[in-house]
Design a protein around this motif. Structure first.
Motif, PDB file in Angstrom:
ATOM      1  N   GLY A 196     -11.316  -8.852   4.221  1.00  0.00           N
ATOM      2  CA  GLY A 196     -10.172  -8.013   3.908  1.00  0.00           C
ATOM      3  C   GLY A 196     -10.504  -6.784   3.094  1.00  0.00           C
ATOM      4  O   GLY A 196      -9.667  -5.903   2.943  1.00  0.00           O
ATOM      5  N   LEU A 197     -11.712  -6.719   2.606  1.00  0.00           N
ATOM      6  CA  LEU A 197     -12.006  -5.713   1.592  1.00  0.00           C
ATOM      7  C   LEU A 197     -13.450  -5.255   1.705  1.00  0.00           C
ATOM      8  O   LEU A 197     -14.318  -6.053   2.030  1.00  0.00           O
ATOM      9  CB  LEU A 197     -11.778  -6.396   0.237  1.00  0.00           C
ATOM     10  N   VAL A 198     -13.720  -3.961   1.482  1.00  0.00           N
ATOM     11  CA  VAL A 198     -15.096  -3.493   1.307  1.00  0.00           C
ATOM     12  C   VAL A 198     -15.142  -2.721   0.002  1.00  0.00           C
ATOM     13  O   VAL A 198     -14.177  -2.036  -0.354  1.00  0.00           O
ATOM     14  CB  VAL A 198     -15.595  -2.584   2.458  1.00  0.00           C
ATOM     15  N   ALA A 199     -16.277  -2.843  -0.682  1.00  0.00           N
ATOM     16  CA  ALA A 199     -16.349  -2.176  -1.981  1.00  0.00           C
ATOM     17  C   ALA A 199     -17.766  -1.759  -2.283  1.00  0.00           C
ATOM     18  O   ALA A 199     -18.726  -2.408  -1.834  1.00  0.00           O
ATOM     19  CB  ALA A 199     -15.851  -3.116  -3.077  1.00  0.00           C
ATOM     20  N   ASN A 200     -17.895  -0.678  -3.030  1.00  0.00           N
ATOM     21  CA  ASN A 200     -19.194  -0.370  -3.625  1.00  0.00           C
ATOM     22  C   ASN A 200     -18.960  -0.022  -5.085  1.00  0.00           C
ATOM     23  O   ASN A 200     -17.884  -0.291  -5.626  1.00  0.00           O
ATOM     24  CB  ASN A 200     -19.960   0.700  -2.848  1.00  0.00           C
ATOM     25  N   ASP A 201     -19.938   0.565  -5.719  1.00  0.00           N
ATOM     26  CA  ASP A 201     -19.834   0.702  -7.169  1.00  0.00           C
ATOM     27  C   ASP A 201     -18.770   1.680  -7.631  1.00  0.00           C
ATOM     28  O   ASP A 201     -18.388   1.660  -8.794  1.00  0.00           O
ATOM     29  CB  ASP A 201     -21.182   1.131  -7.763  1.00  0.00           C
ATOM     30  N   TRP A 202     -18.317   2.573  -6.744  1.00  0.00           N
ATOM     31  CA  TRP A 202     -17.308   3.501  -7.242  1.00  0.00           C
ATOM     32  C   TRP A 202     -16.033   3.513  -6.424  1.00  0.00           C
ATOM     33  O   TRP A 202     -15.066   4.152  -6.828  1.00  0.00           O
ATOM     34  CB  TRP A 202     -17.876   4.921  -7.348  1.00  0.00           C
ATOM     35  N   THR A 203     -15.996   2.822  -5.311  1.00  0.00           N
ATOM     36  CA  THR A 203     -14.763   2.841  -4.542  1.00  0.00           C
ATOM     37  C   THR A 203     -14.601   1.536  -3.761  1.00  0.00           C
ATOM     38  O   THR A 203     -15.553   0.778  -3.586  1.00  0.00           O
ATOM     39  CB  THR A 203     -14.730   4.050  -3.588  1.00  0.00           C
ATOM     40  N   ALA A 204     -13.372   1.303  -3.307  1.00  0.00           N
ATOM     41  CA  ALA A 204     -13.113   0.111  -2.503  1.00  0.00           C
ATOM     42  C   ALA A 204     -12.006   0.453  -1.507  1.00  0.00           C
ATOM     43  O   ALA A 204     -11.182   1.330  -1.747  1.00  0.00           O
ATOM     44  CB  ALA A 204     -12.665  -1.054  -3.388  1.00  0.00           C
ATOM     45  N   PHE A 205     -12.011  -0.274  -0.384  1.00  0.00           N
ATOM     46  CA  PHE A 205     -10.974  -0.097   0.633  1.00  0.00           C
ATOM     47  C   PHE A 205     -10.423  -1.460   0.982  1.00  0.00           C
ATOM     48  O   PHE A 205     -11.178  -2.412   1.183  1.00  0.00           O
ATOM     49  CB  PHE A 205     -11.567   0.553   1.887  1.00  0.00           C
ATOM     50  N   CYS A 206      -9.094  -1.540   1.077  1.00  0.00           N
ATOM     51  CA  CYS A 206      -8.484  -2.812   1.449  1.00  0.00           C
ATOM     52  C   CYS A 206      -7.316  -2.538   2.390  1.00  0.00           C
ATOM     53  O   CYS A 206      -7.003  -1.384   2.680  1.00  0.00           O
ATOM     54  CB  CYS A 206      -8.047  -3.574   0.214  1.00  0.00           C
ATOM     55  N   GLY A 207      -6.690  -3.582   2.872  1.00  0.00           N
ATOM     56  CA  GLY A 207      -5.645  -3.426   3.872  1.00  0.00           C
ATOM     57  C   GLY A 207      -4.356  -2.862   3.307  1.00  0.00           C
ATOM     58  O   GLY A 207      -4.096  -2.943   2.112  1.00  0.00           O
ATOM     59  N   LEU A 208      -3.529  -2.363   4.205  1.00  0.00           N
ATOM     60  CA  LEU A 208      -2.271  -1.752   3.781  1.00  0.00           C
ATOM     61  C   LEU A 208      -1.330  -2.730   3.100  1.00  0.00           C
ATOM     62  O   LEU A 208      -0.495  -2.350   2.295  1.00  0.00           O
ATOM     63  CB  LEU A 208      -1.539  -1.142   4.980  1.00  0.00           C
ATOM     64  N   ASP A 209      -1.441  -3.979   3.468  1.00  0.00           N
ATOM     65  CA  ASP A 209      -0.526  -4.963   2.891  1.00  0.00           C
ATOM     66  C   ASP A 209      -0.890  -5.417   1.491  1.00  0.00           C
ATOM     67  O   ASP A 209      -0.162  -6.206   0.898  1.00  0.00           O
ATOM     68  CB  ASP A 209      -0.495  -6.217   3.783  1.00  0.00           C
ATOM     69  N   THR A 210      -2.013  -4.958   1.004  1.00  0.00           N
ATOM     70  CA  THR A 210      -2.425  -5.402  -0.330  1.00  0.00           C
ATOM     71  C   THR A 210      -1.359  -5.026  -1.347  1.00  0.00           C
ATOM     72  O   THR A 210      -0.914  -3.884  -1.401  1.00  0.00           O
ATOM     73  CB  THR A 210      -3.759  -4.727  -0.717  1.00  0.00           C
ATOM     74  N   THR A 211      -0.979  -5.989  -2.143  1.00  0.00           N
ATOM     75  CA  THR A 211       0.062  -5.716  -3.131  1.00  0.00           C
ATOM     76  C   THR A 211      -0.537  -4.971  -4.320  1.00  0.00           C
ATOM     77  O   THR A 211      -1.749  -4.931  -4.513  1.00  0.00           O
ATOM     78  CB  THR A 211       0.660  -7.016  -3.661  1.00  0.00           C
ATOM     79  N   SER A 212       0.350  -4.404  -5.109  1.00  0.00           N
ATOM     80  CA  SER A 212      -0.137  -3.646  -6.271  1.00  0.00           C
ATOM     81  C   SER A 212      -0.875  -4.536  -7.255  1.00  0.00           C
ATOM     82  O   SER A 212      -1.835  -4.107  -7.895  1.00  0.00           O
ATOM     83  CB  SER A 212       1.020  -2.983  -7.003  1.00  0.00           C
ATOM     84  N   THR A 213      -0.422  -5.771  -7.364  1.00  0.00           N
ATOM     85  CA  THR A 213      -1.115  -6.685  -8.272  1.00  0.00           C
ATOM     86  C   THR A 213      -2.537  -6.922  -7.803  1.00  0.00           C
ATOM     87  O   THR A 213      -3.492  -6.859  -8.580  1.00  0.00           O
ATOM     88  CB  THR A 213      -0.381  -8.033  -8.322  1.00  0.00           C
ATOM     89  N   GLU A 214      -2.671  -7.194  -6.521  1.00  0.00           N
ATOM     90  CA  GLU A 214      -4.005  -7.438  -5.976  1.00  0.00           C
ATOM     91  C   GLU A 214      -4.870  -6.196  -6.177  1.00  0.00           C
ATOM     92  O   GLU A 214      -6.047  -6.287  -6.524  1.00  0.00           O
ATOM     93  CB  GLU A 214      -3.921  -7.789  -4.488  1.00  0.00           C
ATOM     94  N   LEU A 215      -4.281  -5.058  -5.952  1.00  0.00           N
ATOM     95  CA  LEU A 215      -5.032  -3.819  -6.093  1.00  0.00           C
ATOM     96  C   LEU A 215      -5.486  -3.611  -7.526  1.00  0.00           C
ATOM     97  O   LEU A 215      -6.615  -3.182  -7.779  1.00  0.00           O
ATOM     98  CB  LEU A 215      -4.152  -2.657  -5.643  1.00  0.00           C
ATOM     99  N   SER A 216      -4.644  -3.932  -8.461  1.00  0.00           N
ATOM    100  CA  SER A 216      -5.075  -3.704  -9.838  1.00  0.00           C
ATOM    101  C   SER A 216      -6.142  -4.717 -10.238  1.00  0.00           C
ATOM    102  O   SER A 216      -7.035  -4.398 -11.020  1.00  0.00           O
ATOM    103  CB  SER A 216      -3.897  -3.705 -10.806  1.00  0.00           C
ATOM    104  N   VAL A 217      -6.094  -5.898  -9.683  1.00  0.00           N
ATOM    105  CA  VAL A 217      -7.173  -6.872  -9.932  1.00  0.00           C
ATOM    106  C   VAL A 217      -8.485  -6.341  -9.370  1.00  0.00           C
ATOM    107  O   VAL A 217      -9.531  -6.404 -10.015  1.00  0.00           O
ATOM    108  CB  VAL A 217      -6.826  -8.236  -9.292  1.00  0.00           C
ATOM    109  N   ILE A 218      -8.427  -5.810  -8.164  1.00  0.00           N
ATOM    110  CA  ILE A 218      -9.642  -5.256  -7.549  1.00  0.00           C
ATOM    111  C   ILE A 218     -10.203  -4.129  -8.403  1.00  0.00           C
ATOM    112  O   ILE A 218     -11.400  -4.070  -8.699  1.00  0.00           O
ATOM    113  CB  ILE A 218      -9.328  -4.721  -6.145  1.00  0.00           C
TER     114      ILE A 218
END
Lengths: 245, 469
Positions: A196-218
């Protein structure tokens, strides 16, 4: 800074893309949206390439890599291998390996220093991983699942694992990997973190449905906010109330 | 999808369905208890990516799987309510002469209201609803889940991802009417429509009151026996929602459908079309994009010998042909209700699916849009039931309809009840609960058979694979 995007209605960004600190690989096809989102964020810093692997779009799940190298399954065609080699910087060693478990992205997860692999991977493959990727390799499971690449995603800064990982497992993995780990979900409750997610040291991409809570955890576990010269409070606020925006 | 396999598969499914190994007692109640405290973000537990749907679907359809389990016949008490098909229950699990391809496995299918836990499964199922075009898929799934009054999903166990979905939305009013996905769907259907006259009809039907859009999606190769109960539940729920005095008038009129728009998947057989060209046969009663009302009452005329997709009256859901006009595709229906609804529809059109490549000689995927007057649905269902068999038959009737339709209104807290009745739950609206208790048994009863053995059902399937040769 974490960005939400979709590949043709699918929130599983990690299936169609592979992101490292040195390069980014996207799948062919689909609307150009997907590729251009990555390009917009990344092309100033690292090469972003479009390719298929083994004739499929599942580049994220079939390949594994970090800034040192990239491993491809034996089903990769010669043209694809050549294309990828041409596009990536010379420092990145691209190698096609012979492994029965050919979905390397599901079986192996790594950052620039450490890797976790599926317990049933060949010894030979394990050595190649250690060699080409320049990492220390551990055979582990995540929340009892052998598909470590599907249920965990981590970078040099931190990692996110399957929500049902126990505290003991979290501690153990954290000490192996030497990074902070958090158990959480992505894409509105999906537990398949790696897909569901790709990330590196300065950025990350996740799906459109990701909630704000999940995003802030990421953003907090991967330390993405610190990577930006932005006011932390602004970031936090933005990600928490963006549904009203 | 080769016809012969479909025929044989259909026969076997008849035997497979008697899976309510309800005879086997298990603490099936354990299944129901897990979960659900509004923990919306709890992952789907068992099945992860949508890929598992496919594998479930595959194994369930018995493609190359071995079914060793004896068919413990559905002699249990609630046999007319439980899901097994109308065919007799021989304890047959022998090979066909073709060997592996026709081995049976037993599966249980259960019918539930769409719930929040199905969100990801529904996303996987409905992802290609607009054939690859981007649209608000999450919005659609949320609407499906939010509409607790009408809608059914088919799963093999409560925790699994859905195989099939059937629900109906009012296109002009109600929660779905203003939704982004509905507008995107309308735009897609309008632009794909081949004739302006039909476009107008579509527009008129869409914006008129009392039009129900049927959202129906199924995994490829779902057994045709799923269709009659699905339609049964849908019609029952619609009728119930439209007449239940516990609802306010405004809500009730939302479900007072006078016509249905059915958007479905069919196939065309390219070999048929080639064979067609030399006969200047005028089809009577076009089944395709004719400006006049399409749909014929009689059986298809006898086909030229080149026909490969023979009329499978007995096969029912197998291949069947539309009328032949020079330019009309020969339509192969993969869902049984489509064939009969198409016969009774007021107008329809088809358009090709361009988003995926099709091998030469394969059936070509099409989408079909048809408008069916509400009054004629019963006709179509009756025809379908004759061919496919309907285990729910005998429970029809306005009284039963009204009571049973309120069935899904059990609150989530009443899980135990639902578990006893067969694992049918709904997001509670707390209405018509007394009828709900009684009728909970009714709708859920389709699953009553396997309720106690849901886990067992899967285990049986699994065991079958394992203990096979």
């Amino acid at each position: 800074m974490a960005t939400r995007t979709q590949f043709e209605n699918s929130n599983d960004v990690g299936v169609f893309a592979k992101l490292t600190n040195a390069y980014c690989i996207c799948a062919l096809g689909g609307a150009e949206n997907f590729y251009s989102v990555f390009e917009a964020e990344l092309s100033d810093h690292i090469p972003v390439i479009k390719t298929s692997v083994a004739g499929t779009r599942l580049v994220g799940r079939l390949t594994v890599g970090n800034k040192n190298g990239l491993l491809l399954p034996n089903t990769t065609s010669d043209q694809e291998l050549q294309h990828i080699r041409n596009c990536l910087p010379d420092e990145v060693v691209v190698q096609r390996i012979d492994e029965r478990l050919s979905a390397l992205g599901n079986c192996i997860v790594c950052n620039d220093y450490v890797a976790l692999i599926h317990p049933d991977i060949d010894r030979e493959t394990e050595e190649i991983v250690a060699d080409v990727l320049g990492v220390e390799v551990f055979r582990q499971t995540v929340a009892g699942n052998v598909l470590v690449g599907s249920y965990a995603a981590f970078t040099n800064q931190g990692g996110l694992v399957h929500p049902k990982t126990s505290i003991e497992d979290l501690d153990e993995l954290s000490s192996l990997l030497q990074i902070p780990l958090v158990a959480g979900t992505i894409n509105r409750g999906s537990d398949v973190i790696g897909a569901g997610l790709v990330a590196n040291d300065w950025t990350a991409f996740c799906g459109l449905d990701t909630t704000s809570t999940e995003l802030s955890v990421i953003e907090s576990v991967f330390k993405l906010r610190d990577a930006q010269p932005m006011n932390i409070v602004n970031d936090l606020r933005a990600s928490l109330i963006d549904t009203m925006a | 999808m080769p016809k012969r396999k479909a025929d044989a598969a259909l026969k076997k499914k008849g035997e497979e369905e008697a899976e309510d190994a309800a005879k086997k007692q298990t603490a099936g109640g354990g299944d129901e208890d897990d979960s659900e405290d509004d923990d919306d973000y709890e992952g789907e537990g068992g099945s992860e990516e949508g890929g598992s749907d496919d594998s479930d679907g595959d194994s369930d359809e018995g493609e190359g799987d071995e079914g060793e389990d004896e068919d413990e016949s559905s002699g249990s008490g609630d046999s007319e309510d439980s899901f097994p098909s109308a065919s007799s229950d021989e304890a047959e699990s022998e090979d066909d002469e073709d060997g592996e391809a026709y081995k049976e496995i037993d599966c249980a299918f259960e019918f539930f209201d769409p719930q929040d836990r199905d969100f990801h499964g529904l996303r996987a199922l409905l992802g290609t609803y607009l054939d690859g075009a981007a649209f608000d898929l999450s919005g659609l799934c949320e609407c499906v889940i939010a509409q607790s009054a009408v809608g059914t999903v088919v799963k093999s166990a409560e925790d699994d991802d859905p195989f099939a979905l059937l629900t109906a939305f009012n296109t002009a009013r109600g929660a779905a009417a203003g939704a982004t996905w509905l507008a995107e769907l309308k735009a897609y259907l309008t632009t794909s429509c081949p004739e302006p006259a039909l476009r107008e009809k579509l527009e008129k039907a869409w914006s008129g009151p009392g039009t129900g859009l049927l959202v129906s999606e199924r995994l490829i190769n779902c057994p045709p026996q799923l269709a009659p109960p699905l339609l049964h539940f849908l019609m029952e729920e619609i009728e119930g929602a439209a007449t239940d005095p516990a609802y306010p008038e405004a809500e009730r009129s939302e479900f007072a459908f006078t016509r249905y728009l059915h958007f479905t998947r069919v196939y065309s057989d390219p070999q048929e079309e080639e064979g067609e060209e030399e006969d200047g046969e005028e089809g009577e009663g076009d089944k395709g994009a004719g400006p006049g009302p399409s749909g014929s009452m009689g059986p298809p005329p006898p086909k030229k010998p080149k026909t490969t997709a023979g009329g499978g009256a007995a096969a029912g859901a197998g291949a069947s042909k539309g009328k032949q006009q020079q330019q009309q595709p020969v339509i192969v229906y993969v869902r049984p209700e489509d064939e009969y609804l198409h016969q009774v529809c007021s107008w329809s059109y088809t358009f090709p699916v361009t988003s995926r490549p099709v091998a030469k000689g394969d059936l070509r995927p099409l989408r079909c849009v048809m408008c069916v007057e509400a009054g004629r649905v019963a006709e179509a269902r009756a025809m379908m039931d004759l061919v496919v068999g309907n285990p729910m038959a005998g429970e029809e009737g306005p009284g039963a309809g009204g009571a049973a339709a309120a069935a899904p209104k059990q609150g989530q807290g009443k899980k135990q009840e639902a578990a006893a009745a067969g694992g049918r739950q709904a997001q509670g609206q707390g209405q018509g609960q007394e009828a709900a208790q009684a009728a909970g048994g009714n709708k859920g009863a389709a699953a009553a058979g396997p309720a106690g053995a849901k886990g067992k059902g899967k285990a049986a399937g699994g065991k079958a694979g394992g203990s096979g040769r």
